[in-house]
Design a protein around this motif. Structure first.
Motif, PDB file in Angstrom:
ATOM      1  N   ASP A 536      -0.589  87.759 -13.479  1.00  6.25           N
ATOM      2  CA  ASP A 536      -0.776  88.115 -15.383  1.00  6.25           C
ATOM      3  C   ASP A 536       0.152  86.450 -16.088  1.00  6.25           C
ATOM      4  N   ASP A 537       1.635  86.570 -14.783  1.00  3.98           N
ATOM      5  CA  ASP A 537       2.223  86.033 -15.614  1.00  3.98           C
ATOM      6  C   ASP A 537       1.730  84.435 -15.592  1.00  3.98           C
ATOM      7  N   LEU A 538       1.080  84.105 -14.223  1.00  2.72           N
ATOM      8  CA  LEU A 538       0.277  82.945 -14.803  1.00  2.72           C
ATOM      9  C   LEU A 538      -0.057  81.892 -16.305  1.00  2.72           C
ATOM     10  N   THR A 539      -0.628  83.187 -16.739  1.00  4.43           N
ATOM     11  CA  THR A 539      -1.349  83.665 -18.418  1.00  4.43           C
ATOM     12  C   THR A 539      -0.501  82.622 -19.480  1.00  4.43           C
ATOM     13  N   ALA A 540       1.421  83.426 -18.825  1.00  2.00           N
ATOM     14  CA  ALA A 540       1.578  83.685 -19.857  1.00  2.00           C
ATOM     15  C   ALA A 540       2.756  82.742 -20.096  1.00  2.00           C
ATOM     16  N   TRP A 541       3.125  81.989 -19.074  1.00  6.00           N
ATOM     17  CA  TRP A 541       3.861  80.991 -19.015  1.00  6.00           C
ATOM     18  C   TRP A 541       3.097  79.288 -18.986  1.00  6.00           C
ATOM     19  N   HIS A 542       1.594  79.065 -18.711  1.00  3.33           N
ATOM     20  CA  HIS A 542       0.984  78.481 -19.220  1.00  3.33           C
ATOM     21  C   HIS A 542       0.220  77.344 -19.894  1.00  3.33           C
ATOM     22  N   ASP A 543       1.075  76.570 -20.226  1.00  2.98           N
ATOM     23  CA  ASP A 543       0.412  76.045 -21.503  1.00  2.98           C
ATOM     24  C   ASP A 543      -0.389  73.996 -20.542  1.00  2.98           C
ATOM     25  N   ALA A 544      -1.567  74.072 -21.034  1.00  4.15           N
ATOM     26  CA  ALA A 544      -3.181  73.620 -20.535  1.00  4.15           C
ATOM     27  C   ALA A 544      -2.694  72.086 -21.147  1.00  4.15           C
ATOM     28  N   LYS A 545      -2.286  71.666 -22.131  1.00  2.00           N
ATOM     29  CA  LYS A 545      -2.409  71.017 -22.949  1.00  2.00           C
ATOM     30  C   LYS A 545      -1.128  69.633 -22.329  1.00  2.00           C
ATOM     31  N   ARG A 546       0.020  70.339 -21.004  1.00  2.00           N
ATOM     32  CA  ARG A 546       1.160  69.670 -20.305  1.00  2.00           C
ATOM     33  C   ARG A 546       1.130  70.091 -19.067  1.00  2.00           C
ATOM     34  N   ALA A 547       1.452  68.242 -18.445  1.00  2.00           N
ATOM     35  CA  ALA A 547       2.057  69.042 -16.934  1.00  2.00           C
ATOM     36  C   ALA A 547       3.234  69.956 -17.472  1.00  2.00           C
ATOM     37  N   GLN A 548       3.178  71.172 -15.886  1.00  5.79           N
ATOM     38  CA  GLN A 548       4.112  72.043 -15.828  1.00  5.79           C
ATOM     39  C   GLN A 548       4.657  72.253 -14.469  1.00  5.79           C
ATOM     40  N   PRO A 549       5.446  72.398 -13.669  1.00  6.38           N
ATOM     41  CA  PRO A 549       6.181  72.455 -12.295  1.00  6.38           C
ATOM     42  C   PRO A 549       5.818  74.097 -11.968  1.00  6.38           C
ATOM     43  N   LEU A 550       5.706  73.819 -10.902  1.00  6.14           N
ATOM     44  CA  LEU A 550       5.305  74.978 -10.406  1.00  6.14           C
ATOM     45  C   LEU A 550       6.355  75.350  -9.738  1.00  6.14           C
ATOM     46  N   LEU A 551       7.117  76.302  -8.928  1.00  8.81           N
ATOM     47  CA  LEU A 551       8.361  76.055  -7.733  1.00  8.81           C
ATOM     48  C   LEU A 551       7.195  77.853  -6.732  1.00  8.81           C
ATOM     49  N   ILE A 552       6.705  77.022  -6.045  1.00 12.03           N
ATOM     50  CA  ILE A 552       6.571  78.066  -4.714  1.00 12.03           C
ATOM     51  C   ILE A 552       7.632  78.637  -3.637  1.00 12.03           C
ATOM     52  N   CYS A 553       7.373  79.576  -2.952  1.00 14.54           N
ATOM     53  CA  CYS A 553       8.200  79.753  -1.712  1.00 14.54           C
ATOM     54  C   CYS A 553       7.014  79.808  -0.368  1.00 14.54           C
ATOM     55  N   ARG A 554       7.339  78.734   0.631  1.00 10.95           N
ATOM     56  CA  ARG A 554       6.726  78.613   1.752  1.00 10.95           C
ATOM     57  C   ARG A 554       7.160  78.074   3.161  1.00 10.95           C
ATOM     58  N   ASP A 555       7.293  79.475   3.639  1.00 16.34           N
ATOM     59  CA  ASP A 555       8.194  79.666   5.434  1.00 16.34           C
ATOM     60  C   ASP A 555       9.483  79.199   4.422  1.00 16.34           C
ATOM     61  N   GLN A 556       9.643  80.098   3.457  1.00 19.53           N
ATOM     62  CA  GLN A 556      11.621  80.351   3.424  1.00 19.53           C
ATOM     63  C   GLN A 556      12.111  78.874   2.811  1.00 19.53           C
ATOM     64  N   LYS A 557      10.854  78.302   2.268  1.00 16.46           N
ATOM     65  CA  LYS A 557      11.283  76.885   2.051  1.00 16.46           C
ATOM     66  C   LYS A 557      11.145  76.562   0.102  1.00 16.46           C
ATOM     67  N   ILE A 558      11.777  75.756  -0.742  1.00 15.22           N
ATOM     68  CA  ILE A 558      10.826  76.316  -1.735  1.00 15.22           C
ATOM     69  C   ILE A 558      10.962  74.489  -2.271  1.00 15.22           C
ATOM     70  N   LEU A 559       9.235  74.691  -2.714  1.00 15.29           N
ATOM     71  CA  LEU A 559       8.928  73.658  -3.342  1.00 15.29           C
ATOM     72  C   LEU A 559       8.236  73.300  -4.417  1.00 15.29           C
ATOM     73  N   THR A 560       8.225  72.447  -4.736  1.00 16.95           N
ATOM     74  CA  THR A 560       7.988  72.493  -6.595  1.00 16.95           C
ATOM     75  C   THR A 560       6.568  71.687  -6.597  1.00 16.95           C
ATOM     76  N   LEU A 561       5.470  72.270  -7.176  1.00 20.90           N
ATOM     77  CA  LEU A 561       4.447  71.610  -7.268  1.00 20.90           C
ATOM     78  C   LEU A 561       3.891  71.055  -8.635  1.00 20.90           C
ATOM     79  N   ASN A 562       3.098  69.899  -9.226  1.00 18.17           N
ATOM     80  CA  ASN A 562       2.982  69.810 -10.416  1.00 18.17           C
ATOM     81  C   ASN A 562       1.484  70.457 -10.681  1.00 18.17           C
ATOM     82  N   VAL A 563       1.283  70.665 -11.690  1.00 19.15           N
ATOM     83  CA  VAL A 563       0.118  71.701 -12.543  1.00 19.15           C
ATOM     84  C   VAL A 563      -0.187  70.505 -13.037  1.00 19.15           C
ATOM     85  N   PRO A 564      -0.983  69.707 -13.928  1.00 20.53           N
ATOM     86  CA  PRO A 564      -1.459  68.971 -14.501  1.00 20.53           C
ATOM     87  C   PRO A 564      -1.098  69.915 -15.824  1.00 20.53           C
ATOM     88  N   ALA A 565      -1.996  68.745 -16.821  1.00 21.10           N
ATOM     89  CA  ALA A 565      -2.583  68.577 -18.013  1.00 21.10           C
ATOM     90  C   ALA A 565      -3.861  69.021 -17.865  1.00 21.10           C
TER      91      ALA A 565
END
Length: 608
Positions: A536-565
């Motif tokens: 549910d936190d995704l809905t709270a922080w998401h803004d469909a009108k602009r691109a947003q960075p999404l921080l994730i952890c994969r196999d102990q490594k921190i990655l940043t993905l881009n969520v487009p507008a």
């Protein structure tokens, strides 16, 4: 006669001791254990739980040679009685195998009874002994005798019958009722002392009576004894059908309790399970696909018709809750909407037919992974919607005589065949029930009615065409409306909340989540710099009108993905590509007071 002795050898070590006695064995007597259990389509390798076999003839040990993973050969000498002994490790709490501890015992015959090749059609006797003090036994196997020492003797006419009667043991609650001359037992293990057994019996009785009437009218049912075996655990759900019994498992929150508030949704789910497994007493245990006649216990038994035997049973399970008044029409329509949404959120339905899904149940449905939703479709849910679509398509046709065609009539026509069936038999039953072409299907002049229904059936089962449910439901006065799905569904991702962490379970093919690079197993950490702890936190922080960075952890490594507008067009395009719905469907009963035809058809359907 083949004789088996089942002893509770060591409850704390979870071990049964099995002794097999075979008169006049063959010179090179082969024995084997099933690798699967009918009703659960996965090779489960039950033989891995057997100890080494020991064999004797009289006072002489004889050699046992293992031929493959589940087959042994005994080098016998003469026709003296062969005695084979082995232990079975039993610690599987599911309904599919065997279990034993100090409080409860349970087994399916496919887990404990070796098959003596060449003797399958002879009578098989079973003696159950060495039970802890106070333990009872429940099974639909015909009892030969029960003596004061707790030795139970049973007799099955052949091996198929032997392994199709599970056995429950312990200090369980027990009740019974009789319907149309059939004695029904209900045993419950693991429930609290305040179990409302009378409510459970009363509601189950209504289901049983309605289903016997459905299949037989006023005629006698093909069995005189039936046993429900329910194991109540902290959290669980499932069932497995047998010819005169069913093994069930549910959570403690699901059962009714005296002077306690009833969890209506959970209890409805339990009643639906009871209804489902009881319907199987006919649909798959007696009315079965040709591929199951007879069963081959040594390997997979493929059929393309699980959409019928599981899917149609899934349609009728809730139908019988409605028909018996255990739920009302509004609740039924809500449950139907849940099934619709489950199928629409599965991209695999557009690339994998429900018939192919039936055939591949052994390797896909019963071995789910993060890609299952993309790779197949459930023959339970999609099959139930095929049943719904056929029922509604029949019901919109003109009446033939005094009665409108319906799926009920189709099922009864198939039952009257008295033999295993094929898809062609279903098409013929549809044609005979309808007496005319299905509406909306383009056919050439002179096409036989049966061929037209086979064409329609193939479109809905052998192909991946979407079912015309919205149109068919509208014709019966059921409104179909849509609202925006939760954000994870819009993105095409399934997220599990787990102790303050949001982990990706599955990524839908072609959706936004796949395009930005999310994978199963990723932990979602933050969106637009804000901490994500649950979906549910995704809905709270998401803004469909602009691109947003999404921080994730994969196999102990921190990655940043881009969520487009995202605008409306982009979202719709992504959902269409993915094949999963970006909307949630809601079904409701429409006001049809001014549409008497719709009202009449709806009443006939919901009060069948």
């Amino acid at each position: 006669m083949i004789q088996y002795r089942i002893e509770v050898a060591d409850a704390h070590a979870h071990r049964f001791l099995v002794t097999l006695r075979l008169d006049k064995p063959q010179p090179r007597q082969q024995l084997s254990l099933p690798v699967w259990i009918p009703g659960s389509y996965l090779v489960r390798e039950f033989a891995r739980h057997l100890s080494p076999l020991k064999a004797r003839q009289g006072t002489r040990d004889v050699t046992v040679t293992q031929l493959d993973k589940a087959t042994w050969e005994v080098a016998t000498s003469g026709t003296a009685t062969l005695t084979v002994q082995y232990e079975v490790y039993a610690f599987d709490t599911s309904v599919r195998a065997a279990f034993l501890d100090a409080s409860r015992g349970f087994f399916n015959g496919t887990s404990v009874f070796l098959k003596a090749h060449g003797f399958e059609d002879q009578a098989h006797a079973v003696k159950i002994t060495s039970l802890p003090k106070g333990w009872q036994v429940a099974t639909a196997l015909p009892a030969a005798k029960v003596n004061e020492q707790g030795v139970r003797d049973y007799l099955a006419p052949d091996y198929d019958a032997l392994v199709d009667h599970p056995v429950e043991m312990g200090t369980f609650w027990r009740g019974e009722f009789t319907v149309r001359g059939v004695r029904h037992e209900f045993v419950v293990a693991g429930a609290t002392a305040d179990l409302d057994g009378q409510k459970l019996l009363g509601d189950t009785r209504r289901i049983c009576e309605a289903q016997i009437n459905f299949w037989h009218g006023r005629k006698k049912a093909p069995f005189d004894h039936y046993v429900f075996m329910l194991n109540v655990v902290e959290d669980g759900y499932g069932g497995l059908e047998h010819r005169q019994s069913t093994a069930l498992i549910c959570g403690r929150k699901d059962v009714p309790r005296v002077d306690r508030p009833l969890n209506k949704d959970a209890y409805t789910t339990l009643l639906g399970l009871i209804s489902h497994e009881y319907f199987h007493t006919w649909n798959v245990k007696r009315l079965k696909p040709v591929e199951f006649a007879p069963y081959d216990y040594s390997q997979e038994n493929h059929t393309r018709m699980l959409w019928f035997f599981e899917g149609f049973t899934s349609y009728y399970d809730d139908q019988f809750l409605l028909r018996t008044g255990l739920i009302d029409a509004a609740t039924y329509i809500k449950l139907l909407g849940k099934t619709v949404n489950q199928v629409l959120s599965t991209p695999g339905r557009l690339s994998y037919s429900v018939a192919q899904a039936s055939f591949d149940a052994w390797t896909r449905y019963y071995r789910p992974d993060e890609n299952t939703a993309n790779a197949t479709v459930s023959y339970y849910t999609k099959g139930s919607l095929v049943a719904l679509a056929l029922d509604l398509a029949l019901r919109e046709l003109p009446a033939s005589g005094k009665q409108h065609p319906s799926l009920d009539g189709v099922m009864q026509r198939l039952w009257q065949l008295g033999r295993p069936i094929t898809s062609a038999d279903v098409a013929k039953a549809l044609a005979d029930e309808a007496g005319r072409y299905p509406q909306g299907l383009q056919v050439k002049t002179g096409t036989p009615v049966e061929q037209a229904w086979q064409t329609l059936l193939d479109k809905w089962t052998e192909q991946c065409e979407e079912l015309p449910l919205q149109h068919l439901l509208d014709r019966l006065g059921v409104a179909w409306s849509c609202k925006a799905a939760p954000l994870p569904q819009k993105w095409g991702v399934r997220v599990q909340d787990n102790n303050g962490a949001a982990k990706v379970q599955a990524v839908m093919r072609g959706g936004l989540a796949e395009r930005i690079g999310l994978s199963a197993g990723d932990e979602l950490l933050a969106l637009d710099g804000w901490r994500v702890r649950k979906a549910d936190d995704l809905t709270a922080w998401h803004d469909a009108k602009r691109a947003q960075p999404l921080l994730i952890c994969r196999d102990q490594k921190i990655l940043t993905l881009n969520v487009p507008a995202l605008d409306g067009k982009a979202t719709a395009k992504g959902a269409a590509t993915a094949g999963h719905s970006s909307d949630v469907v809601t079904l409701s009963l429409a006001d049809v007071a001014q549409a008497p035809d719709k009202l009449a058809r709806r009443q006939a359907w919901l009060q069948a």
